[in-house]
Design an enzyme around this catalytic site. Sequence first.
Site, short mmCIF file in Angstrom:
data_model
loop_
_atom_site.label_atom_id
_atom_site.label_comp_id
_atom_site.label_asym_id
_atom_site.label_seq_id
_atom_site.Cartn_x
_atom_site.Cartn_y
_atom_site.Cartn_z
N THR A 11 1.80 -4.54 4.22
CA THR A 11 1.70 -4.90 5.64
C THR A 11 1.07 -6.28 5.88
O THR A 11 1.24 -6.85 6.95
CB THR A 11 0.86 -3.85 6.41
OG1 THR A 11 -0.45 -3.80 5.84
CG2 THR A 11 1.51 -2.49 6.37
N THR A 63 0.82 -1.22 0.00
CA THR A 63 0.00 0.00 0.00
C THR A 63 0.85 1.26 0.00
O THR A 63 0.46 2.29 -0.57
CB THR A 63 -0.92 -0.02 1.24
OG1 THR A 63 -1.75 -1.17 1.15
CG2 THR A 63 -1.80 1.21 1.33
N SER A 103 1.59 -7.55 -0.84
CA SER A 103 2.38 -8.53 -0.10
C SER A 103 1.75 -9.91 -0.08
O SER A 103 2.41 -10.88 0.27
CB SER A 103 2.70 -8.03 1.30
OG SER A 103 1.56 -7.99 2.11
N1 ASP Z 1 -2.74 -5.26 0.84
C1 ASP Z 1 -1.59 -4.49 1.15
C2 ASP Z 1 -0.34 -5.36 1.04
O1 ASP Z 1 -0.05 -6.11 1.95
C3 ASP Z 1 -1.71 -3.97 2.51
C4 ASP Z 1 -0.64 -3.00 2.91
O2 ASP Z 1 0.39 -2.86 2.32
O3 ASP Z 1 -0.89 -2.37 3.94
O4 ASP Z 1 0.34 -5.28 0.05
#
Ligand code: ASP
Length: 389
Positions: free
Chosen positions: A124, A48, A91
């Site tokens: 995340t 993100t 991720s």
């Molecule tokens: N869906 C995103 C990821 O893990 C969530 C984030 O980066 O906060 O790539």
Amino acid sequence: MKKTKKEISIQVEDAFENQQNLSDMVLDDGYLDIMEDKTVVVYAVGGTIAMKSDSTGALVPACSGEDLTAAIPGLSDLCNIEVEEFSNVQSSAVTPKMMLDLSRRIQKTLRRPEVSGVVVTHGTDTLEETAYFLSISLSEDFQREIFKPIVVTGAMRGASDVGADGPANILASVRVACHDVREDIPRVMVCLNNEIHAATRVTKMHSANCATFQSPGWGPVGYVDEDCVYFRNGGLQLEAGLNFPTPSRLTAKVDIVKAVTGDMGEFIDFSVDRGVDGIVVEGFGRGNIPYTMMPSIKRAIKKGIVVVIATRVKAGRVLDCYGYKGSVTDSLSVGAIMAGETTAAKARLHLMYILSQKSARELQKEDPDCFRAYLQETLDPVLSSRLFE
Ligand code: ASP
């Protein structure tokens, strides 16, 4: 405007004194220095933090690592910044193979004398897994000689969102990566929302809140306050280095099976049939599972498959404090290993890593009891000393 060294050291002393009044747990000095001669390498993996809203309003990958770092005022005053564009993916698309590639590249980077640390920008959702993998896969010299931090960060809000947290998280992480790492803090840390967590303990607790990363039962190992970094004492016990040479490939297959009420062990049987090398069973509470899973677990262990019991609760360790069927006492008696406080997702990576090591596989064949004791020691030295001394 840059401050003189004298101004900086006065500010450090003030900050240190104030913090000592606040808490006597904070042992480290506040850290502030202009590291013109130091380099921090930022590995951009995606997430993100690197996303912006598209025409429908949905977040999609949009920013390179260069874009991210260029947009942060004051970043280049801290130290030299280099960017490595590793990938730009959400991720949930990061694989253990990518984690291994990242680990190998980061270790090479950290061997450069002018590099003081590395920051990884990452989604995340699985950030804690990559951080844990980096921690277990550092080769021995990083445990004993090269004390340089690897700081994994991300953001809960996209780069185009109001109140985007990415820039502040990168800035704080670079400060940590510039820090002269003491020998007693974890090599791999997670830094978001100005808190610093050990890769071994940190977990994502909220699907949207910026204060999502926590270390249940442990708390953060430190924090960033303005331009100072503070560490708490005792963080090294949260280090997870396994002291193997980093392999070129991960060859082991390890599944996670989540125990559910009424479980008859069918998913364990399925994993056994598909030829896995290890299974992590995510049990309840202290690591208890329905006793009806035990025959499948026994069968798996008899076939030479390593079975690790973890727990679905967020804090506390798996322990042999019950004696009934399906308890940890029962699982231990058939040869299972306990995950301690390591989550099932991290325990899976832990097993994959060890079971991909030739020397470990040899030990497993030659002396299964010794191998079991070794695995238990790496996952929970406390339980291990009770069981194997
Ligand atoms: N869906 C995103 C990821 O893990 C969530 C984030 O980066 O906060 O790539």
